[in-house]
Design a protein around this motif. Sequence first.
Motif, PDB file in Angstrom:
ATOM      1  N   PHE A 332       0.834  -1.202   0.000  1.00 32.19           N
ATOM      2  CA  PHE A 332       0.000   0.000   0.000  1.00 32.19           C
ATOM      3  C   PHE A 332       0.872   1.257   0.000  1.00 32.19           C
ATOM      4  N   PHE A 333       1.856   1.282   0.889  1.00 33.01           N
ATOM      5  CA  PHE A 333       2.741   2.453   0.976  1.00 33.01           C
ATOM      6  C   PHE A 333       3.520   2.647  -0.319  1.00 33.01           C
ATOM      7  N   PHE A 334       3.999   1.537  -0.892  1.00 30.07           N
ATOM      8  CA  PHE A 334       4.800   1.608  -2.113  1.00 30.07           C
ATOM      9  C   PHE A 334       3.982   2.172  -3.267  1.00 30.07           C
ATOM     10  N   MET A 401       6.656   4.891   2.660  1.00 35.38           N
ATOM     11  CA  MET A 401       7.435   3.677   2.884  1.00 35.38           C
ATOM     12  C   MET A 401       8.559   3.904   3.899  1.00 35.38           C
ATOM     13  N   VAL A 402       9.319   4.972   3.728  1.00 36.55           N
ATOM     14  CA  VAL A 402      10.453   5.226   4.623  1.00 36.55           C
ATOM     15  C   VAL A 402       9.971   5.659   6.005  1.00 36.55           C
ATOM     16  N   ARG A 403       8.872   6.380   6.061  1.00 35.96           N
ATOM     17  CA  ARG A 403       8.348   6.781   7.370  1.00 35.96           C
ATOM     18  C   ARG A 403       7.870   5.573   8.163  1.00 35.96           C
ATOM     19  N   THR A 406      11.904   2.857   8.464  1.00 40.47           N
ATOM     20  CA  THR A 406      12.969   3.872   8.423  1.00 40.47           C
ATOM     21  C   THR A 406      14.297   3.341   7.895  1.00 40.47           C
ATOM     22  N   GLU A 407      14.551   2.044   8.094  1.00 46.40           N
ATOM     23  CA  GLU A 407      15.832   1.481   7.666  1.00 46.40           C
ATOM     24  C   GLU A 407      15.976   1.440   6.144  1.00 46.40           C
ATOM     25  N   THR A 408      14.872   1.711   5.413  1.00 46.22           N
ATOM     26  CA  THR A 408      14.952   1.669   3.944  1.00 46.22           C
ATOM     27  C   THR A 408      15.272   3.032   3.337  1.00 46.22           C
ATOM     28  N   GLN A 409      15.615   4.022   4.176  1.00 44.16           N
ATOM     29  CA  GLN A 409      15.947   5.348   3.627  1.00 44.16           C
ATOM     30  C   GLN A 409      17.147   5.229   2.696  1.00 44.16           C
ATOM     31  N   GLY A 410      17.107   5.950   1.623  1.00 46.77           N
ATOM     32  CA  GLY A 410      18.160   5.843   0.620  1.00 46.77           C
ATOM     33  C   GLY A 410      17.844   4.737  -0.372  1.00 46.77           C
TER      34      GLY A 410
END
Length: 689
Positions: A332-334, A401-403, A406-410
């Motif tokens: 959903f976020f993606f 997604m990142v919010r 969080t570890e997927t930032q970047g």
Amino acid sequence: MTKENFLVEIGTEELPPKILRYLAETFEKNFISELKNASLTYQEIRWFATPRRLALFVRQLTLIQPDRKIIKYGPTIRAAFNKNGTPTQAAISWARSCDINVENANYLETHKGQRLVFCAKQSGQKTALLLPEIISTSIKKLTNLKQMRWGESNLQFIRPVHTVTLILGDTLLPVNIFGIFSSRIIQGHRFMGESSLTINHADNYLKVLSEKGKVQADYSLRKKIIIANATAIAERIEGFADLQEDLLEEVTSLVEWPVILMAKFNKKFLKIPTEALVHTMVDHQKYFPVYNKKGTLLPYFIFVSNIESSNPQNIILGNEKVIQARLEDAAFFFHKDCQHHLDDYLPRLKSVLFQKNLGNLLDKTYRIKKLSGWVAKQINSNIQNATRAGLLAKCDLMTHMVREFTETQGIMGMHYARRQGETEEVAIALMEQYKPRFSGDSIPSNPTSCALAIADKIDTIVGIFGISKHPTGDKDPFALRRSALGVLRIIIEKKLPIDLQSLTEESIKLYDKRLSNANTAEDIINFFFGRLSSWYQEIGYKNDVIKAVLACHPTRPIDFHTRIEAVTYFCSMKHSMRLSAAHRRISSILNQSKEILNHNVYHSLLYEKEEIQLDTRIQTIKTSLNLFLIEERYQDALIALTPLHKDIEQFFSKVLVNTKRKELRINRLTLLNQLKNLFLQIADLSLLK
């Protein structure tokens, strides 16, 4: 019997899984130290740990402490007695500590004269009497971790303690730890086997736990079971399990009876970026992802259950439902994020504070954009790519997604950049901007990534130093040490022609008037030099070599590295220490002199053959030396300087530097100063030992 096996177990509530191994190993280390202090010997010690226990098993522990000879030295005779022969207070206090009268003390002849001495033989105690205190002390030394209280007691430990067991052979040792008396009763598995177990002999510990309690107390064996079974299960579908060490350790610490199972998820979720799926499985659910032989993620995962069920399919279905819900959220976020471009999130960065005195993330983004372009220009990279990457660098922080993850930032920034048609180099840079994240991590792979990573890190360093929030002791809330080392690693390992002074000054300009520390640039350069020194010591370079190079203040890291390599090689040469000693003598003479030196040596004032010879040698070397220095061939430069040691030694043996004739004295000091400056173009050789 003079030796016996010993068991100690502390039964608790569930211990923190990420530090379980550390707790057990530290408990063992403390115990070994206490045994050594008590002069007790043993054949072997093994530690055991599960979520609900810490235990040690000692094989062939000595049952009686050896006799010990006690020697206590007292004051000298002069200090022990006054002129009348009466014992002084110092002698009386010492005698009291030895539990004797002064007149019963012996005398010993030493290099300071006679002194009082007490000698006695202390009989060894039984080990059974010593063990309770040894165990108590070993446990107390674990208290550097966060503690908690339970019940009405004021006693503290990492988790509430339920049972304490100390058994020497078949003998239960009476001890009270955490308000609990030692007992033969230990805990079995919480859901399987017998919940309460009796240990009659230390040797029966593992057998009773395993057969009756359904607990595999051997940590390493549990880990091997997980590895072997997970590997075998993955091979059934021609795949392999990604058994990451950190996760493997954590899962081993979470179970007492490992049962390895495989489950699956809907293939439709494979459309989501792999990193997001893996993050959901690994970090949230502690599952092991499964890949095919080509490295492509498969719609399966392996998990470790703590229960041996008669119907494992129910456990599998339960875990599949959990991961289904988590992946639905991710999908959903993606899909929601994909409805926007990264640029759309740019204005939202204004709502996120970077640091209260330094503005928000949008301010930081604009600085990074300009600084990335500046770095790209210095390294002859694509400026347009670098500035574009700088502009988009922090946009993914505002995505759904990142919010949520969080570890997927970047990482998500990279995927979204690809989807909106950014160049591959820009997309990769968004993912690699945080590299290296930790010691041993890889550095950015392409020039745009390097430019962005350097810009991001130096902007943070300059900002925090610019408001005088320097790291102190072990406190470094903005991870500036890690950022500085990251900048240095990128520059040195990629051989980038970047000057730290220029980089720092450029970053300071971009902050405009926000910075309050007038010494920001100087503080940062010194900070970088400190990180360089620590890093190069860690990788094996000698401290005196590092200091010799740092004395020349090389602000280009790649130049520092080249000099370090050259001086290290120089130290292995036959006459290097003689030249170093000569440099040291020259520095000493010049430091002691108060004379104002000439700009150049006056050749008409060179009278002695040896000073003429030294001056001629210097002039000859200068030509080739200048070429080596321009090309940064420091090793060749040092080789060229090495023959000078003979001329310098002859000069000092025949020529009086501090002659009474002032013009000669100043001329000779000027000659030595020229020589010193030749050395200092490479390193301060006087610091080499």
